[in-house]
Design a protein around this motif. Structure first.
Motif, PDB file in Angstrom:
ATOM      1  N   HIS A 248       0.642  -1.188   0.643  1.00 35.20           N
ATOM      2  CA  HIS A 248       0.044   0.447  -0.023  1.00 35.20           C
ATOM      3  C   HIS A 248       0.128   1.419   0.056  1.00 35.20           C
ATOM      4  N   ALA A 249       0.681   2.868  -0.972  1.00 36.33           N
ATOM      5  CA  ALA A 249       0.755   3.965  -0.972  1.00 36.33           C
ATOM      6  C   ALA A 249      -0.492   4.992  -0.396  1.00 36.33           C
ATOM      7  N   ARG A 250       0.480   5.659   0.526  1.00 35.24           N
ATOM      8  CA  ARG A 250      -0.504   6.936  -0.020  1.00 35.24           C
ATOM      9  C   ARG A 250       0.138   8.408   0.458  1.00 35.24           C
ATOM     10  N   ALA A 251      -0.508   9.522   0.460  1.00 36.36           N
ATOM     11  CA  ALA A 251      -0.103  10.457   0.363  1.00 36.36           C
ATOM     12  C   ALA A 251       0.026  11.285   2.319  1.00 36.36           C
ATOM     13  N   GLU A 252       1.000  11.308   2.611  1.00 36.23           N
ATOM     14  CA  GLU A 252       0.110  12.286   4.027  1.00 36.23           C
ATOM     15  C   GLU A 252       0.913  13.715   4.023  1.00 36.23           C
ATOM     16  N   ILE A 253      -0.243  14.451   3.609  1.00 37.60           N
ATOM     17  CA  ILE A 253       0.155  15.929   3.650  1.00 37.60           C
ATOM     18  C   ILE A 253      -0.252  16.858   4.832  1.00 37.60           C
ATOM     19  N   PRO A 254       0.925  17.757   5.289  1.00 36.13           N
ATOM     20  CA  PRO A 254       0.691  18.825   5.769  1.00 36.13           C
ATOM     21  C   PRO A 254      -0.570  19.146   6.617  1.00 36.13           C
ATOM     22  N   ASN A 255      -1.387  19.015   7.876  1.00 38.03           N
ATOM     23  CA  ASN A 255      -1.803  20.073   7.909  1.00 38.03           C
ATOM     24  C   ASN A 255      -3.609  20.144   7.230  1.00 38.03           C
ATOM     25  N   TYR A 256      -3.315  18.575   5.977  1.00 45.90           N
ATOM     26  CA  TYR A 256      -4.961  17.885   5.833  1.00 45.90           C
ATOM     27  C   TYR A 256      -5.098  16.588   6.085  1.00 45.90           C
ATOM     28  N   GLU A 281       0.408  17.266  -5.999  1.00 46.95           N
ATOM     29  CA  GLU A 281       0.774  18.721  -6.667  1.00 46.95           C
ATOM     30  C   GLU A 281      -0.475  19.942  -7.792  1.00 46.95           C
ATOM     31  N   LYS A 282      -1.643  18.554  -7.968  1.00 45.19           N
ATOM     32  CA  LYS A 282      -2.106  18.787  -8.972  1.00 45.19           C
ATOM     33  C   LYS A 282      -3.655  19.486  -8.729  1.00 45.19           C
ATOM     34  N   ASP A 283      -3.979  19.045  -7.406  1.00 47.72           N
ATOM     35  CA  ASP A 283      -5.759  19.172  -6.638  1.00 47.72           C
ATOM     36  C   ASP A 283      -5.132  20.382  -6.002  1.00 47.72           C
ATOM     37  N   ASP A 284      -6.511  21.132  -7.340  1.00 52.09           N
ATOM     38  CA  ASP A 284      -6.266  22.551  -6.717  1.00 52.09           C
ATOM     39  C   ASP A 284      -6.597  22.881  -4.962  1.00 52.09           C
ATOM     40  N   ARG A 285      -7.121  21.986  -4.844  1.00 50.02           N
ATOM     41  CA  ARG A 285      -7.899  21.788  -3.125  1.00 50.02           C
ATOM     42  C   ARG A 285      -7.178  22.165  -1.997  1.00 50.02           C
ATOM     43  N   ILE A 286      -5.133  21.414  -2.619  1.00 44.82           N
ATOM     44  CA  ILE A 286      -4.161  21.731  -1.949  1.00 44.82           C
ATOM     45  C   ILE A 286      -3.882  22.742  -1.803  1.00 44.82           C
ATOM     46  N   LYS A 287      -3.584  24.116  -0.881  1.00 42.61           N
ATOM     47  CA  LYS A 287      -3.000  25.406  -1.045  1.00 42.61           C
ATOM     48  C   LYS A 287      -1.741  25.023  -0.580  1.00 42.61           C
ATOM     49  N   ASP A 288      -0.663  26.134  -0.888  1.00 40.08           N
ATOM     50  CA  ASP A 288       0.929  25.917  -0.720  1.00 40.08           C
ATOM     51  C   ASP A 288       1.727  25.154  -0.250  1.00 40.08           C
ATOM     52  N   LEU A 289       1.540  23.605  -0.605  1.00 41.34           N
ATOM     53  CA  LEU A 289       1.899  22.930  -0.282  1.00 41.34           C
ATOM     54  C   LEU A 289       4.002  23.061  -0.544  1.00 41.34           C
ATOM     55  N   GLU A 290       4.272  22.696  -0.593  1.00 41.85           N
ATOM     56  CA  GLU A 290       6.195  22.523  -0.198  1.00 41.85           C
ATOM     57  C   GLU A 290       6.328  21.474  -0.161  1.00 41.85           C
ATOM     58  N   GLU A 291       5.902  20.081   1.050  1.00 40.65           N
ATOM     59  CA  GLU A 291       6.440  19.115   0.865  1.00 40.65           C
ATOM     60  C   GLU A 291       5.365  18.127   1.653  1.00 40.65           C
ATOM     61  N   TYR A 292       6.076  17.004   1.012  1.00 38.14           N
ATOM     62  CA  TYR A 292       4.562  15.999   2.294  1.00 38.14           C
ATOM     63  C   TYR A 292       5.660  14.258   1.849  1.00 38.14           C
ATOM     64  N   GLU A 293       4.685  13.865   2.991  1.00 38.66           N
ATOM     65  CA  GLU A 293       5.411  12.229   2.371  1.00 38.66           C
ATOM     66  C   GLU A 293       4.284  10.990   1.808  1.00 38.66           C
ATOM     67  N   ILE A 294       5.435  10.092   1.316  1.00 41.66           N
ATOM     68  CA  ILE A 294       4.431   9.575   0.556  1.00 41.66           C
ATOM     69  C   ILE A 294       5.169   7.903   1.249  1.00 41.66           C
ATOM     70  N   VAL A 295       3.633   7.222   1.991  1.00 39.66           N
ATOM     71  CA  VAL A 295       4.299   5.975   2.696  1.00 39.66           C
ATOM     72  C   VAL A 295       4.160   5.129   1.838  1.00 39.66           C
ATOM     73  N   ILE A 296       4.544   3.919   2.474  1.00 40.78           N
ATOM     74  CA  ILE A 296       4.336   2.931   1.551  1.00 40.78           C
ATOM     75  C   ILE A 296       4.384   2.051   3.064  1.00 40.78           C
ATOM     76  N   SER A 297       3.894   1.276   2.934  1.00 41.42           N
ATOM     77  CA  SER A 297       3.048  -0.130   3.340  1.00 41.42           C
ATOM     78  C   SER A 297       3.434  -1.247   3.573  1.00 41.42           C
ATOM     79  N   PHE A 298       3.594  -2.172   3.699  1.00 36.47           N
ATOM     80  CA  PHE A 298       2.856  -3.998   4.181  1.00 36.47           C
ATOM     81  C   PHE A 298       2.722  -4.498   5.484  1.00 36.47           C
ATOM     82  N   GLU A 299       1.113  -4.525   5.428  1.00 37.44           N
ATOM     83  CA  GLU A 299       1.386  -5.259   7.041  1.00 37.44           C
ATOM     84  C   GLU A 299       0.255  -6.216   6.721  1.00 37.44           C
TER      85      GLU A 299
END
Length: 342
Positions: A248-256, A281-299
């Motif tokens: 699985h992979a997901r984006a963790e975005i600060p303040n969202y 970065e292509k989503d207009d709902r995300i404002k002032d995005l400077e950095e974020y993380e992608i979390v890859i997991s195996f559960e």
């Protein structure tokens, strides 16, 4: 004088007798002639009928039903082409699977699901097959297309029993049947395409698997690379995880608080996987995005197949390595990637 009269009478009697005999012969000869004519006419009619039967033309069509020489071999192969035209996905080709084998054409979107997406069909006596699946009207996006033969999902028990010995070759893979709670073999070819309304065609090719020496090791490693493709971020993952493990992979975005920026994939026979997630970065709902993380997991405790659970434990208790983290239920494999927005 008397003698002359008597002689004359005798002569007349003789002539009468001779005339009667002649008449009888003529009548007899006439009757035989009529019978012969009738017989001759019947014979002619029979001869004409025989000639008509012999010379009658029969329309026919020659069909090429030549099957592959290795039809029924457990080293299964496919040949053929895919065509994406409008809202149709078609595949036609040839295989050495036994006639009557059930094939499935599966179409799965990266984002969301299709109701009733896909198609199924049978292999012909010649080894030929043709399937067509419908896409939703005006669908656009990333689509996972797979042609597959599943041993545990056949029309007859005879076919399932024949292939239960195990499929081999380049197209051979395994899959987990949740209903049967068992692992089965399958022959599969998969391709990811971008549906954008244009006509597309591609051929079936042999998958190339580079099996690592440490495949299935409890000391799990994951090596990802990232690239952008349209509105998506594509994660190409190399690992030593077992085939059919779900990653699985997901984006963790600060303040969202987000749920739409994620994706999953089953691991290939060589530990590789491809995951698509929507690019934040292509989503207009995300404002002032400077950095974020992608979390890859195996559960291991999250809907994994039996072979995965047996190898790593029901709760991942057998997992080892730097990527292992402890959870309330056991152990998971987690890798974090930091993304800087340019």
């Amino acid at each position: 004088m008397k003698m002359r009269v008597e002689g004359f009478i005798v002569l007349i009697i003789i002539l009468v007798i001779l005339a009667a005999c002649s008449n009888s012969e003529e009548q007899t000869n006439g009757n035989e002639s009529e019978e012969e004519i009738k017989t001759s006419e019947v014979e002619k009619i029979e001869e004409q009928e025989e000639e008509e039967q012999v010379s009658e033309k029969v329309s026919f069509e020659v069909k090429d039903t030549t099957a592959p020489e290795d039809q029924g071999d457990l080293n299964v192969w496919f040949e053929g082409d895919f065509h994406v035209v409008g809202d149709k996905v078609r595949v036609n080709g040839t295989t050495n699977l036994l006639p009557g084998s059930k094939l499935q054409l599966m179409t799965t979107p990266v984002a969301g699901t299709f109701i009733g997406g896909g198609a199924q069909g049978k292999v012909e006596e010649s080894g030929a097959f043709e399937l067509e699946a419908n896409l939703p009207d005006d669908y656009e996006g990333i689509l996972h297309i797979e042609l597959t033969f599943k041993v545990g999902d056949q029309y007859t028990e005879e076919l399932a029993e024949y292939y239960i010995e195990g499929i081999r070759g380049d197209f051979a893979q395994i899959y987990y049947d949740a209903f049967e709670e068992a692992m089965f073999d399958k022959a599969s070819f998969a391709q990811i395409v971008v549906i954008d309304g244009s006509k597309q065609s591609f051929s079936i090719t042999k998958p190339e698997w580079n099996i690592p020496d440490d495949l299935g090791s409890k000391h799990v490693r994951i090596t990802p690379t990232l690239e952008r493709q349209g509105d998506y971020i594509v994660l190409n993952i190399e690992s030593n995880l077992l085939e059919e493990a779900t990653i699985h992979a997901r984006a963790e975005i600060p303040n969202y608080i987000t749920s739409g920026f994620q994706g999953t994939s089953e691991v290939n026979p060589d530990g590789t996987a491809v995951i698509y997630i929507v690019d934040p970065e292509k989503d207009d709902r995300i404002k002032d995005l400077e950095e974020y993380e992608i979390v890859i997991s195996f559960e291991p405790d999250n809907n994994q197949s039996i072979n995965v659970v047996e190898a790593y434990g029901e709760n991942g208790e057998e997992l080892e390595g730097d990527l292992v983290v402890n959870t309330e239920n056991g152990k998971n494999v987690v890798q974090r990637l930091s993304i800087t927005v340019e």
